[in-house]
Design an enzyme around this catalytic site. Structure first.
Site, PDB file in Angstrom:
ATOM      1  N   GLY A 122     -14.251   7.826  -8.543  1.00 53.23           N
ATOM      2  CA  GLY A 122     -14.999   8.274  -7.253  1.00 53.23           C
ATOM      3  C   GLY A 122     -14.089   9.013  -6.273  1.00 53.23           C
ATOM      4  O   GLY A 122     -13.236   9.713  -6.647  1.00 53.23           O
ATOM      5  N   GLU A 123     -14.993   9.300  -5.082  1.00 47.30           N
ATOM      6  CA  GLU A 123     -14.414  10.336  -4.166  1.00 47.30           C
ATOM      7  C   GLU A 123     -15.017   9.596  -2.917  1.00 47.30           C
ATOM      8  O   GLU A 123     -15.979   9.066  -2.702  1.00 47.30           O
ATOM      9  CB  GLU A 123     -15.056  11.773  -4.477  1.00 47.30           C
ATOM     10  CG  GLU A 123     -14.714  12.651  -3.762  1.00 47.30           C
ATOM     11  CD  GLU A 123     -15.172  14.156  -4.145  1.00 47.30           C
ATOM     12  OE1 GLU A 123     -14.606  15.078  -3.569  1.00 47.30           O
ATOM     13  OE2 GLU A 123     -15.875  14.257  -5.071  1.00 47.30           O
ATOM     14  N   GLY A 124     -13.820  10.196  -1.869  1.00 47.08           N
ATOM     15  CA  GLY A 124     -14.106   9.765  -0.539  1.00 47.08           C
ATOM     16  C   GLY A 124     -13.681  10.521   0.466  1.00 47.08           C
ATOM     17  O   GLY A 124     -12.828  11.920  -0.171  1.00 47.08           O
ATOM     18  N   PHE A 133     -10.709  10.440   1.628  1.00 44.78           N
ATOM     19  CA  PHE A 133      -9.319  10.570   1.349  1.00 44.78           C
ATOM     20  C   PHE A 133      -8.879  11.334   0.161  1.00 44.78           C
ATOM     21  O   PHE A 133      -8.099  11.888   0.073  1.00 44.78           O
ATOM     22  CB  PHE A 133      -8.788   8.839   1.065  1.00 44.78           C
ATOM     23  CG  PHE A 133      -9.549   8.387   0.307  1.00 44.78           C
ATOM     24  CD1 PHE A 133      -9.473   8.684  -1.298  1.00 44.78           C
ATOM     25  CD2 PHE A 133     -10.628   7.481   0.422  1.00 44.78           C
ATOM     26  CE1 PHE A 133     -10.277   8.027  -2.358  1.00 44.78           C
ATOM     27  CE2 PHE A 133     -11.462   6.835  -0.628  1.00 44.78           C
ATOM     28  CZ  PHE A 133     -11.333   7.286  -1.892  1.00 44.78           C
ATOM     29  N   ASP A 168     -10.208  -1.530   8.210  1.00 46.50           N
ATOM     30  CA  ASP A 168     -10.901  -0.795   7.338  1.00 46.50           C
ATOM     31  C   ASP A 168     -11.732  -1.717   6.522  1.00 46.50           C
ATOM     32  O   ASP A 168     -12.037  -1.201   5.368  1.00 46.50           O
ATOM     33  CB  ASP A 168     -10.402   0.509   6.842  1.00 46.50           C
ATOM     34  CG  ASP A 168     -11.295   1.604   6.770  1.00 46.50           C
ATOM     35  OD1 ASP A 168     -12.328   1.537   7.126  1.00 46.50           O
ATOM     36  OD2 ASP A 168     -11.202   2.559   5.835  1.00 46.50           O
TER      37      ASP A 168
END
Length: 376
Positions: A85-87, A89, A205
């Site tokens: 995944g990627e976000g 951050f 969060d």
């Protein structure tokens, strides 16, 4: 809504709200100062970070310190084929480390991203000192040069968001019981942070992408970089800059920056509403009046006859009607505009356990009820 109380037994109302404190987490002043750490030059960052983690953890840090070559080997040089995944951050990769011998998720923080050194330190400290079945386990970390990498236990089913929101046609939706199981576990994670940790921890969060699922769909909270120590003594709140994700933040926190555990309760209500409805909190693809999930749901909470309209269509009416009503009552209480009237997370856990445990013969699904009505 006063129907929240019907979900709780009389015995539960006398239960202690504050459990035994975590012995490791005893020095409030030391931990509070952690939030104000300043940083030295880049050349001394690795040594400084390691020293700070050791000092603040008072020898209780169990996470392994990895070097960068070890994690390159573990992820096949951060091979894109291993990316999970990627976000905002950075990117997360699946990998395998030899010591300890296990499959892991390796989060390589973006050096230019929003999650900086302070957040990195907070996450290492929080996840090293706090231990609960519904918090993700931190295996280790790397602070070589300008690298900031976190190594977690691998969660086979990814995030709740992967199984709930914007689901592709070929992916099987979560059934009602699994959704409630995830909600209960996530609520227990927040309950632990608020009412067992001493001082309390405000997660700040809470959202579907931060709830990770193991192979049996047991949930664990992840991404503690924005977590804050809650108010202690006679203080009612912590004042801080507003951080988090739009749509999930409690209104009083978004307006004033005053943070309490009730801010997390509101965020839980948002996610629980996503779990029930299958709708994203902000969805600009929907008609204007439905784009904000809470704004759309608030008037519907006022009349039980609207409740079945709020259930995720992907459930295909396969859910207990009574359970749906109770679940929406819990969500409505968590989403109260005034923080003071929102329930404690311990009360939320009790209510959710009550509705998941009570599946008597009188419980019928909406689908079965419709069929019986048609045959009468």
């Amino acid at each position: 809504m006063n129907c929240f109380s019907c979900c709780m037994s009389e015995e539960r109302l006398t239960r202690r709200s504050l459990k035994k404190s975590i012995k490791k987490y005893h020095d409030t002043k030391t931990l509070a100062s952690f939030a104000n750490i300043s940083f030295k030059s880049d050349s001394s960052r690795k040594r400084y970070i390691t020293q700070e983690i050791t000092k603040m953890g008072k020898g209780n840090i169990t996470a392994k310190v990895f070097n960068y070559p070890e994690l390159c080997t573990a992820t096949e040089n951060f091979n894109p084929e291993n990316q999970l995944g990627e976000g905002g951050f950075g990117k997360v990769y699946k990998g395998h480390v030899e010591n300890p011998d296990q499959v892991v998720a390796v989060k390589q923080l973006d050096r230019n991203g929003y999650q900086g050194n302070r957040e990195f330190l907070v996450e290492v400290l929080m996840l090293s000192l706090l231990h609960h079945p519904n918090l993700v386990n931190l295996v280790g970390y790397c602070a070589d040069a300008d690298q900031r990498i976190l190594v977690y236990e691998y969660m086979a089913n990814g995030s709740l968001e992967d199984h709930l929101l914007d689901l592709p046609p070929d992916k099987k939706p979560l059934d009602w019981n699994t959704r409630m199981k995830i909600a209960v576990g996530a609520a227990k994670g927040l309950e632990y942070l608020h009412e067992t940790a001493d001082p309390p921890v405000i997660y700040r969060d809470f959202k579907a992408s931060n709830i990770l699922l193991d192979q049996d769909f047991n949930p664990k909270l992840s991404d503690f970089g924005l977590a804050k120590l809650g108010p202690t003594g006679d203080k009612s709140h912590v004042s801080t800059r507003v951080m988090g994700t739009y749509g999930y933040c409690a209104p009083e926190y978004a307006l004033t920056g005053q943070l309490t555990t009730k801010s997390d309760v509101y965020s839980f209500g948002v996610v629980f509403l996503e779990i029930i409805t299958g709708r994203r909190v902000i969805d600009n693809s929907r008609p204007t009046e439905e784009q904000n999930l809470v704004t759309w749901a608030t008037p519907l909470f006022k009349d039980r006859r609207n409740f079945t309209l709020m259930a995720d269509p992907l459930l295909e009416e396969d859910y207990p009607v009574k359970g749906l009503h109770q679940a929406l009552a819990v969500a409505a209480m968590c989403l109260q505009e005034e923080a003071a009237v929102r329930p404690l997370m311990s009360d939320v856990v009790t209510a959710l356990e009550y509705l998941t445990a009570n599946k008597g013969p009188e419980e019928v699904t909406a689908n079965k009820g419709a069929e019986e009505g048609g045959n009468s």
